[in-house]
Enzyme design. Structure first.
Site, PDB file in Angstrom:
ATOM      1  N   VAL A  45      38.705  45.394  48.003  1.00 40.43           N
ATOM      2  CA  VAL A  45      38.818  44.148  48.754  1.00 40.43           C
ATOM      3  C   VAL A  45      38.625  44.469  50.225  1.00 40.43           C
ATOM      4  O   VAL A  45      39.200  45.426  50.744  1.00 40.43           O
ATOM      5  CB  VAL A  45      40.192  43.480  48.532  1.00 40.43           C
ATOM      6  N   LYS A  60      36.356  40.232  47.569  1.00 37.32           N
ATOM      7  CA  LYS A  60      36.662  41.112  46.453  1.00 37.32           C
ATOM      8  C   LYS A  60      35.344  41.496  45.793  1.00 37.32           C
ATOM      9  O   LYS A  60      34.537  40.629  45.443  1.00 37.32           O
ATOM     10  CB  LYS A  60      37.576  40.406  45.463  1.00 37.32           C
ATOM     11  N   ASP A 186      49.958  38.203  35.043  1.00 37.14           N
ATOM     12  CA  ASP A 186      50.157  39.486  35.730  1.00 37.14           C
ATOM     13  C   ASP A 186      50.874  39.254  37.059  1.00 37.14           C
ATOM     14  O   ASP A 186      50.470  39.774  38.100  1.00 37.14           O
ATOM     15  CB  ASP A 186      48.821  40.205  35.954  1.00 37.14           C
ATOM     16  N   LYS A 188      53.441  39.937  39.765  1.00 35.76           N
ATOM     17  CA  LYS A 188      54.141  41.147  40.216  1.00 35.76           C
ATOM     18  C   LYS A 188      54.123  41.154  41.740  1.00 35.76           C
ATOM     19  O   LYS A 188      53.382  40.378  42.368  1.00 35.76           O
ATOM     20  CB  LYS A 188      53.462  42.396  39.670  1.00 35.76           C
TER      21      LYS A 188
END
Length: 771
Positions: A45, A60, A186, A188
């Site tokens: 990124v 990205k 995902d 987190k």
């Protein structure tokens, strides 16, 4: 943008012969790359500039040759483009250039939550103190002007609120994604950016692990993937359940646990051991690692981490709403699971282990293991026992001082003895015992209580000692005690505040000087205390409310702020909620007051002293008594009846309020026994006799009214209403001359009252004195 440590300029495009000159910087499509922000196994990124619109973006990039990762990359672009929420990183454009695919996304200035947690853990390891994640020293480690790690302050209630606000906003962003049909899978810390305004932005919908610089290994069994430490049980076992919005709730629950404790609920050395723990072990108690976490918040965390999706929060929105309630110290919707429920769930997850545990429960324990565990945990156990003793002593003191306020001598003395037995250095118990004995005309007993004080604290008790000596006629000693320099300690100001409060006998229309002195001394006690004391806050709240009851709006605002501060400090303690209820009642916010009283009763449970519980219930009943709804009246009467029947009917305030309640509803025959009982319990109070006299006069029982009025006038001899009513009672009994004398006395004490003058004329005529 990420928790990657490298911020050096990228060399990712140095081999591109078709690219621009190094002086211009490398380009990809219409974007000029400025620097690398982070990298993962198959992509990077960059901070880039869109040269068409002159705006910064996060670019990205992934190789087309990356295989399966390319599918997830395209899926991320597809699903994220559907989302329009300030908490989700927006996608501007998807493209390809020179064999590389890219997504241009909104550039969010800030850093990941993972980096904040990592820095906080490092500070904790280096200093032995738990820092705040939100202080500048943690937000910008090593930056110019930042505080040294050793200067990191301990977490505060404000830090807890910021954490809850951050996770709440992340939950609302995820709910917006779920509403659009997207499950992140995902969640987190590495995928949560902390913006410069402190708000979260969620990253990486569909590209698990590209920005992850942690050592976590991603699972890729079919469509099941995620970061192991944050994966829900249904992600680990194929077929256990399809990931849905509750999967993201679980992961965000892990993030919340980590923010509160700087550790994950499950952390094992191998992936298999970690997965086993997630599937079968209960998460540890979050309060074990952070005692500042309220019980309600503990319940919220546990519900988010439920192993069965059907037992978790139904949606991220429900999770967010409970986080808001916890942040604002309101009752949460989540309910705790009891020991039996936990045992049943454990037996379902590990039937063999549960059966073995049942056998071992009646077998000989493993002595060596227990001994080693005992030795290792001994310091923690001792510290916990000390904290438990302090808390128990504080509860005993609080209950005893409330009993003092209600004039309950025996309950107060018992509470003070209990506090000193639990914690001998609870010196406030000495002051309280002396005060209750002084109020009970027992100065010798008060002096004996004060003699038990350690020498270093005796200056704090000088005002009480002076009062006791003066009442014993030892005037020289009393003068010497009164001239003792004031103790400028928290204990000294606390004692002075209670002494002044005991002397408060100001008129109901305005606060007396003693009431203000009590409040100001209580404020100094709170200010000078080395650490927050529940007892001191409660004393200040009570003194402030006493002033506010007869004061102006500024006094009321101060009293409310004190009560709210007590709830901030001890959200699980019923006292603060009780005082919030009193303050809300004074502000005519009846519904809020009732809610606060109910919350106090709920939190008090079995640990609340019966005197304290009765006090809260009585205030609640008084509000319900003024309710316009019949069900409110029914509930009020049920509470009153329970209170007047408890402890042999010794609760005077319950009789007073119940009698008034019945009287307002025209139930005079039911009210009279309670006024009579109040007169027995408070023989030195004139009010119950006055009320009995009115009831008897209305019922035509002039003889009983006259007896009550004689008792009232003995206590307040020149009360004009009592004198007037006495004349009426004597007239009803046909005692014309006595009635005339009583009417003349009433006119003497209340010469400007027209009703009294008319009554005097009637009594004169009744006595045959037409002149």
């Amino acid at each position: 943008m990420t928790d990657a440590d490298s911020l050096a300029p990228s060399t990712y495009f140095e081999s591109d012969s078709a690219g621009p000159s190094p002086a211009d910087g490398p380009r990809l499509g219409a974007y000029r790359l400025l620097r690398e922000l982070g990298r993962g196994g198959q992509g990077r990124v960059y901070l880039a500039e869109d040269e068409r619109l002159r705006r910064l973006v996060a670019l990205k990039v992934i190789d087309l040759a990356a295989g399966p990762a390319l599918d997830r990359f395209r899926r991320e672009a597809e699903v994220t483009s559907k989302l329009d929420h300030p908490g989700v990183c927006a996608v501007y454009e998807v493209g390809e250039d020179r064999g590389r695919s890219y997504i241009a996304m909104r550039y969010v200035e800030g850093e990941t939550l993972a980096r904040k947690l990592s820095t906080a853990r490092r500070v904790a390891e280096e200093t032995g103190r738990t820092p705040s994640m939100w202080t500048p020293s943690v937000e910008a480690p090593g930056a110019g002007g930042a505080a040294a790690a050793s200067d990191a302050p301990p977490p505060s209630r404000a830090d807890l609120k910021r954490t809850l606000r951050f996770v709440e906003k992340a939950a609302r962003a995820l709910h917006a994604a779920h509403e659009a049909g997207v499950v992140h899978r995902d969640v987190k810390p590495g995928n949560l950016i902390v913006g410069v305004d402190g708000d979260p932005v969620v990253l990486d919908f569909g590209l698990a692990g590209v920005l992850d610089d942690e050592a976590a290994v991603l699972t890729r069994t079919g469509e099941v993937f995620g970061t192991p430490g944050y994966m829900a049980p249904e992600q680990i076992v194929p077929g256990r359940g399809k990931p849905d919005p509750r999967t993201d709730v679980y992961a965000l629950g892990v993030v919340l646990f980590e923010c509160l404790t700087l550790r994950r609920p499950f952390d094992r050395p191998t992936r298999d051991a970690l997965f086993t723990a997630i599937l079968v072990d209960d998460p540890p108690d979050v309060r074990k690692f952070n005692r500042a976490v309220p019980i309600d918040l503990k319940t919220v965390v546990e519900l988010a981490l439920e192993k069965e999706p059907r037992r978790r929060y139904e949606s991220a929105l429900h999770f967010a709403d409970d986080l808001r309630r916890a942040r604002e110290s309101e009752p949460v919707a989540a309910r705790r699971v009891g020991p039996l429920g936990r045992a049943v769930r454990f037996s379902r997850r590990r039937p063999a282990v549960a059966a073995l545990a049942a056998v071992l429960a009646i077998a000989t324990p493993t002595t060596a293991w227990l001994g080693a565990t005992y030795v290792a945990n001994r310091p923690k156990v001792l510290e916990q026992e000390r904290l438990d003793r302090e808390e128990a002593a504080e509860f005993a003191l609080d209950d005893a001082y409330r009993a003092v306020s209600l004039g309950l001598k025996d309950e107060a003395l018992a509470g003070f003895r209990r506090a000193r037995e639990i914690r001998p250095e609870a010196h406030e118990a000495i002051a309280g015992a002396a005060l209750i004995r002084l109020r009970s005309a027992d100065p010798a007993g008060a002096l004996a209580e004060l003699e038990a004080a350690p020498p270093e604290t005796r200056d704090a008790f000088a005002p009480l000692r002076a009062s006791a000596l003066a009442n014993l006629g030892r005037l020289e000693e009393a003068r010497a005690a009164a001239q003792t320099p004031a103790s400028n300690t928290a204990l000294g100001w606390f004692v002075r505040g209670w002494s002044a409060g005991a002397d408060d006998a100001g008129p109901a229309s305005r606060p007396s000087g003693a009431a203000y002195a009590a409040r100001d001394a209580a404020y100094r006690a709170v200010f000078l205390s080395p650490k927050p004391r529940r007892l001191y806050y409660d004393h200040l709240a009570e003194a402030a409310l006493r002033v506010a009851t007869r004061g102006d709006v500024r006094d009321l605002r101060f009293a409310r702020a004190v009560a709210e501060s007590a709830v901030e400090q001890w959200p699980d303690d019923p006292s603060g909620w009780f005082y919030r209820g009193v303050a809300a009642g004074l502000e005519d916010d009846v519904e809020a007051a009732k809610s606060h009283y109910r919350r106090a009763l709920e939190l008090g449970g079995s640990r609340m002293n019966k005197v304290a519980r009765a006090h809260v219930e009585l205030n609640l009943a008084n509000l319900l008594a003024d309710d316009r709804r019949p069900e409110g009246h029914a509930e009020a009467e049920a509470i009153y009846r329970r209170l007047v029947e408890a402890d042999g009917g010794a609760f005077a305030s319950a009789h007073r309020n119940y009698a008034a309640f019945l009287q307002r509803r025209g139930r005079r025959a039911d009210a009279a026994p309670h006024f009579a009982r109040l007169a027995e319990l408070r023989p030195d109070e004139p009010e119950p006799y006055a009320q009995l006299a009115v009831l008897h006069l209305e019922d035509g029982r002039a003889d009983l009214a006259l007896a009550a009025l004689d008792r009232e006038l003995a206590l307040r001899p020149r009360d004009p209403i009592a004198a007037h009513n006495r004349a009426n009672a004597l007239g009803a009994l046909g005692r014309a001359d006595d009635a005339l004398a009583a009417a003349r006395f009433a006119a003497e004490v209340s010469p400007g009252d027209a009703d009294v003058r008319c009554a005097l004329a009637a009594r004169t005529a009744q006595a045959g004195r037409r002149d």
